[in-house]
Enzyme design. Structure first.
Site, PDB file in Angstrom:
ATOM      1  N   SER A 373       0.836  -1.199   0.000  1.00  0.00           N
ATOM      2  CA  SER A 373       0.000   0.000   0.000  1.00  0.00           C
ATOM      3  C   SER A 373       0.876   1.256   0.000  1.00  0.00           C
ATOM      4  O   SER A 373       1.751   1.390  -0.853  1.00  0.00           O
ATOM      5  CB  SER A 373      -0.963  -0.045   1.190  1.00  0.00           C
ATOM      6  OG  SER A 373      -2.001   0.887   1.038  1.00  0.00           O
ATOM      7  N   ASP A 493      -8.415  -6.210  -5.518  1.00  0.00           N
ATOM      8  CA  ASP A 493      -8.072  -5.053  -4.694  1.00  0.00           C
ATOM      9  C   ASP A 493      -8.782  -3.829  -5.261  1.00  0.00           C
ATOM     10  O   ASP A 493      -8.361  -3.258  -6.272  1.00  0.00           O
ATOM     11  CB  ASP A 493      -6.559  -4.846  -4.702  1.00  0.00           C
ATOM     12  CG  ASP A 493      -6.113  -3.782  -3.697  1.00  0.00           C
ATOM     13  OD1 ASP A 493      -6.972  -3.029  -3.208  1.00  0.00           O
ATOM     14  OD2 ASP A 493      -4.901  -3.722  -3.410  1.00  0.00           O
ATOM     15  N   HIS A 524      -6.704  -6.234  -0.565  1.00  0.00           N
ATOM     16  CA  HIS A 524      -5.547  -5.397  -0.228  1.00  0.00           C
ATOM     17  C   HIS A 524      -4.765  -6.073   0.901  1.00  0.00           C
ATOM     18  O   HIS A 524      -4.853  -5.664   2.066  1.00  0.00           O
ATOM     19  CB  HIS A 524      -6.075  -4.017   0.190  1.00  0.00           C
ATOM     20  CG  HIS A 524      -5.064  -2.927   0.157  1.00  0.00           C
ATOM     21  ND1 HIS A 524      -4.394  -2.553  -0.988  1.00  0.00           N
ATOM     22  CD2 HIS A 524      -4.588  -2.114   1.136  1.00  0.00           C
ATOM     23  CE1 HIS A 524      -3.576  -1.556  -0.725  1.00  0.00           C
ATOM     24  NE2 HIS A 524      -3.678  -1.273   0.564  1.00  0.00           N
TER      25      HIS A 524
END
Length: 804
Positions: A373, A493, A524
Site C-alpha cells: 500500500s 483489490d 488489499h
C-alpha cells in the site's frame, strides 16, 4: 490442497552433498556409509532438534509409519528403505495427515496430488542423499520448507556462535536463520534531509529505526530491507474521520476548456534551502533504542537470516520534522534520503540537537525496499529516482499514480471502503508529528496552511488531472528506474485498484531491468503467509541474489508472470505476460445481450432513486451491489442497463484491460457513466479474504515472531462476481485534464478502459456488463434526475483473452 513451489532450485549431487555437510545433515560417517538405513535414520534424528534424549527420539521414531503395518523402528530391523517408504515417512515429517491429506498405501501418488517434488528412484547412497536434500527444501503443511520448520524447533541455534566471517549461510540458494534474534541490536538515528517542508529554517530531520544482527559488531556488513511506512509512528484516525468529504455532493457542469498536458505538467523547482548543520562530533554508537517496531512479517523472517531492517515514517511523522504532503516529490526525497545514508552519501545524527554524526558503518550499501500500500507506493517512488544502492523493490498493492487512487476518468472516486477520503484526509491521518504536542503547538498554523494547499490542489470540484496529480504520478519517471522490480497485487483489490500495477508493469517492459509480477485473488493484503505458494522462499532466493550476490539464478528461475487461478483453489500458473494480444468484440443489444454482431436502436436509464432507496443503499453497499447486478425487481431496475452473453460453450480467460466504446446522450449538461464487468451464474467462488488455517502457524525463526497460516478457500454459492469496473465523466471524453462540452440530449462517442484483470469464466457461465451512473462504493452520490441513452449501433466491449 496443492503446494506450489517456484523457488526450489535444481542442483547437482556434488552441490547437494556439500550444502548438506555445511548445515550438519551429512557428516563424514554418513557421507561415506553405504548403509541406506543408517543414513536415513540419522537424517530423521537430525530433524528432531527439540528432542534432547535418545529415549525421546526413539519414541518419535516409533510413532512414524514406514509401511502400512510397520513403524520405523520395526521396519529398519528387517528391511531397507526404498522410495515408497522414504516418502511415506517424509509426508509425516512434513506434517501432512493420513487420510485427510495422503494415502498411506500410495505416498508417491499423494505427493503428486499435493504438488510436492519427489525423487524417481532410490537405489543407492547418492539417490538417498539427493532425496534428503530435496526433502529439506519441500514445503510442509504449515506453508514453510521442512528446513524452516526445523529452524523454528531450534536446529540452527548451534550456528549462532559461528564467527562473523563465516556468516551468512546459504542452502539451496537461500539465506538460512543462523542469526540469534534474541540479540538483535535496535537503535535510532536522525537522517538530515534536503527538505524544509515546515519552513522553520532548518533541514528536516528524519527518524530511522534500525534492527541489525549482533554479528555486525564483529565485522559483518549486512544489506538492508527498508520499509518506508508513514503509519509507523502512529496515525490520527479520529482527525481523519472528521475531515472526510461528503459523499452526497452533486456532480456539476464544468466550463469547457482547451487545456493541454503541457499546461498542467509538473515541473520541479529547485528549493531555496537552509544550510546543512555543522557537525559537532562523530560517533559509531547510537543514543536511542526502541522496544517494538510496527513490523512487516517478511522483514521479521529475514532478520534471522543475516539482513538488517530499517523502518522510517518520513517527513511530518512523530519524532521527525517537516509536514506530510501525500505522495509529492518531497515525500519521495524523504524516502530516498534514508537510502543515501545507508549507502554513505548522506549524514545522520545520534540525536536531534547536538549534531553528532553517525554513519551506517555496518551496512554493505545494498538496499531493498519492501511493503504494501503506501509502503509499497514509496518504494515505487524511490525506484523512479534511479537512486544508487537500491538494488530491488518488492512493491505490493502499491500506487503508481495517485490520480488513479483517488480519481477515475475525470471523476472523484474514493478507494472502495473509504468513501469521502482524499489526499488531504490521508495527510492529516499520517501527520503523527502532532502527537508531540509541544512541537505541534509551534507549527499548527503552518500545518493548517499546508493542509489547505493539499485540499485546493486535489480539486474535488472538477475531478480533473492537474499539476497536483501530475507531481504524484510516478509513471512519469519510470524511465529512471535502474533496480530490478517485484510487483505483487490483488486482482480483487478495489482499494489500490489493479490499474496501478498494470500501468507500471507495462511501462517496465521497455526498460533493461528484471521485472517479476505476481497477481493473487485477494484484496488489499500481504501474501507471505499462504499455504499454497512459497512466496517467502521466492523472495529469499531473490534477495539472497540481489543483496548478497549469490549466484542462484533467481532472475531466471522465478517466473516473470505468476497468477493465481480464480476457479481452482491452490492453483498458480505462469504466463509470458499480462496483457493478452488476442481480442474479441461483443456488441450491446436491445434484448440485453452481449452479442457477436451489432444491433440498432436505443436503451435508456435514469439515475435518480427515491429518498428511501437512496438512503437504504448508502447504509448497505452490499445490498446496492447485489440489487444492481442480480435483481430484476429492485429500485435499481430502472437505474441501470444489464447485458449478458449466452452461457459460454468454452471457458473464457480474460487477461488485460477490457475496453468499452459507447455512444451516449445525457439529459443534463453534466453526467457520468459507470461500468461493471461481472461473472454471472450460481457457483462457489474463491473468497477474496483468506481463511486462517492455523493461527500463528508460520514461524520466522527460533523463539521469534510468527504469522497466521492462511489460504483462499471456496465460499458459499453466489450468483455473480465482480471482474472489473470503470468510470468516466462525460465531459472528459478527450483528456483527463480537458473539459469537453456536454450538450443536453446530444449523442457523443466515448472510449473507456476498464480496470485490468485476469479472470477465467468456466463454460456454462455468462459474462455480464452493467451500465449505470452513480457508484455507491466510489463516485459522488448526487441522486440527480438525469437520464442516459445509449445508441446501441455504436456500443461494444473489447475483451483481451488468452486461448485456454
Amino acid at each position: 490442497m496443492k503446494i506450489n513451489q517456484f523457488a526450489h532450485l535444481t542442483v547437482n549431487a556434488k552441490t547437494k552433498a556439500r550444502e548438506l555437510n555445511q548445515i550438519g545433515f551429512l557428516n563424514c560417517d554418513v557421507q561415506h556409509n553405504d548403509d541406506l538405513n543408517h543414513i536415513w535414520i540419522q537424517f530423521i534424528l537430525a530433524c528432531l532438534p527439540h528432542l534432547k534424549t535418545p529415549a525421546a527420539k526413539k519414541a518419535y521414531l516409533s510413532d512414524l509409519l514406514a509401511t502400512p503395518t510397520l513403524d520405523v523402528v520395526e521396519f529398519k530391523q528387517s528391511q531397507t528403505v526404498d522410495l515408497k517408504t522414504f516418502y511415506l515417512v517424509a509426508l509425516q515429517l512434513l506434517d501432512f495427515e493420513a487420510d485427510a491429506d495422503f494415502d498411506i498405501d500410495d505416498p508417491l501418488g499423494s505427493m503428486d496430488k499435493l504438488g510436492l517434488y519427489h525423487a524417481q528412484q532410490l537405489n543407492d547412497r547418492t539417490d538417498l542423499i539427493n532425496a534428503l536434500y530435496d526433502l529439506l527444501c519441500t514445503h510442509t503443511k504449515h506453508g514453510q520448507t521442512l528446513l524452516d520448520r526445523l529452524a523454528a524447533l531450534g536446529y540452527f541455534t548451534k550456528f549462532y556462535d559461528l564467527p562473523a566471517i563465516k556468516k551468512p549461510l546459504f542452502f539451496n540458494g537461500k539465506a538460512q536463520p543462523i542469526f540469534d534474534t534474541n540479540k538483535l541490536i535496535r537503535e535510532v538515528v536522525y537522517v538530515e534531509s534536503d527538505l524544509d517542508t515546515d519552513h522553520d529554517g532548518k533541514l528536516d530531520l528524519l527518524k530511522v529505526e534500525i534492527i541489525r544482527p549482533k554479528d555486525t559488531e564483529h565485522g559483518l556488513k549486512v544489506p538492508v530491507l527498508y520499509t518506508a511506512s508513514p503509519y509507523n509512528q502512529g496515525t490520527n484516525d479520529s482527525l481523519g474521520a472528521k475531515m472526510l468529504h461528503p459523499a452526497t455532493a452533486k456532480l456539476t457542469h464544468k466550463t469547457p476548456t482547451t487545456t493541454s498536458y503541457t499546461d498542467i505538467k509538473f515541473e520541479a523547482k529547485a528549493p531555496n534551502l537552509p544550510p546543512k548543520r555543522e557537525v559537532a562530533g562523530r560517533s559509531t554508537r547510537a543514543e536511542e533504542t526502541f522496544d517494538r517496531e510496527l513490523s512487516y512479517t517478511l522483514n521479521d523472517y529475514f532478520l534471522a537470516r543475516g539482513f538488517g531492517v530499517v523502518y522510517a515514517a518520513g517527513i511530518g511523522t512523530r519524532d521527525s520534522e517537516g509536514f506530510r504532503t501525500c505522495g509529492s516529490q518531497e515525500e519521495t526525497s524523504s524516502t530516498t534520503a534514508i537510502i543515501e545514508w545507508l549507502t554513505g552519501k548522506r549524514r545522520a545524527f545520534t540525536n536531534r540537537s547536538e549534531n553528532i554524526e553517525i554513519k551506517a558503518w555496518w551496512c554493505n550499501k545494498k538496499v531493498a525496499m519492501t511493503g504494501k500500500s503506501y509502503l509499497g507506493t514509496l518504494a515505487t517512488a524511490a525506484a523512479t529516482t534511479g537512486i544508487e544502492g537500491l538494488e530491488t523493490i518488492i512493491s505490493e498493492a502499491a500506487i503508481s499514480s495517485w490520480y488513479d487512487y483517488y480519481r477515475d476518468g475525470g471523476l472523484v472516486v474514493s478507494p472502495d471502503g473509504y468513501v469521502g477520503e482524499d489526499a488531504d484526509v490521508l495527510a492529516q491521518e499520517c501527520f503523527s508529528r502532532r502527537k508531540d504536542l509541544a512541537q505541534y503547538q509551534k507549527i499548527a498554523a503552518k500545518w493548517q496552511t499546508q493542509l489547505d494547499a493539499i485540499t485546493a490542489g486535489q480539486d474535488r470540484q472538477t475531478g480533473n488531472y492537474n499539476r497536483f496529480w501530475d507531481e504524484r504520478n510516478y509513471l512519469n519517471n519510470v524511465a529512471n528506474i535502474k533496480c530490478d522490480v517485484v510487483l505483487v497485487h490483488g486482482l480483487n483489490d478495489w482499494n489500490v485498484k489493479p490499474r496501478n500495477v498494470f500501468n507500471l508493469y507495462q511501462a517496465l517492459q521497455d526498460l533493461p531491468v528484471k521485472t517479476k509480477l505476481i497477481l493473487h485473488q485477494g484484496q488489499h493484503i500481504y501474501i507471505n503467509n499462504f499455504q499454497s505458494l512459497d512466496f517467502t522462499d521466492m523472495m529469499n532466493l531473490w534477495l539472497s541474489h540481489k543483496l548478497y550476490g549469490i549466484d542462484n539464478q533467481a532472475t531466471t528461475v522465478l517466473p516473470d508472470v505468476l497468477i493465481q487461478d480464480n476457479v481452482k483453489p491452490d492453483t498458480w500458473k505462469t504466463y509470458p505476460t499480462w496483457q493478452a494480444t488476442t481480442t474479441s468484440k461483443l456488441w450491446l443489444t436491445q434484448a440485453g445481450q452481449l452479442a457477436d454482431t451489432p444491433d440498432t436502436g436505443t436503451l435508456s436509464f435514469n439515475d435518480q432513486l427515491t429518498p428511501k432507496a437512496f438512503a437504504d443503499y448508502q447504509a448497505d453497499l452490499d445490498l446496492w451491489k447485489n440489487d444492481l447486478v442480480s435483481s430484476e425487481t429492485s429500485p435499481l431496475e430502472q437505474a441501470r442497463l444489464k447485458f449478458q452473453t449466452a452461457p459460454l460453450e468454452q471457458p473464457l480467460l480474460i487477461s488485460g484491460a477490457p475496453k468499452l466504446s459507447v455512444k451516449v446522450a445525457c439529459s443534463a449538461d453534466h453526467g457520468l457513466l459507470s461500468f461493471m464487468l461481472v461473472d454471472l451464474g450460481k457457483a462457489k467462488r474463491l473468497n477474496e479474504t483468506p481463511t486462517v488455517l492455523e493461527p500463528k502457524g508460520i514461524l520466522a525463526g527460533y523463539n521469534w515472531r510468527e504469522n497466521d497460516l492462511v489460504e483462499f478457500t471456496l465460499g458459499k454459492d453466489t450468483s455473480f462476481k465482480l471482474i472489473s469496473k470503470g468510470h468516466i465523466n462525460l465531459q472528459n471524453r478527450t483528456d483527463l485534464w480537458r473539459n469537453d462540452e456536454l450538450l443536453v440530449d446530444k449523442f457523443y462517442q466515448l472510449e473507456v478502459t476498464l480496470q485490468p484483470t485476469h479472470y477465467q469464466l468456466p463454460a456454462g457461465r455468462r459474462l455480464g456488463l452493467i451500465v449505470y451512473a452513480t457508484d455507491m462504493f466510489g463516485t459522488l452520490r448526487g441522486n440527480e434526475d438525469i437520464s442516459y441513452t445509449l445508441d446501441l449501433a455504436d456500443c461494444n466491449l473489447e475483451l483481451p483473452y488468452f486461448n485456454n
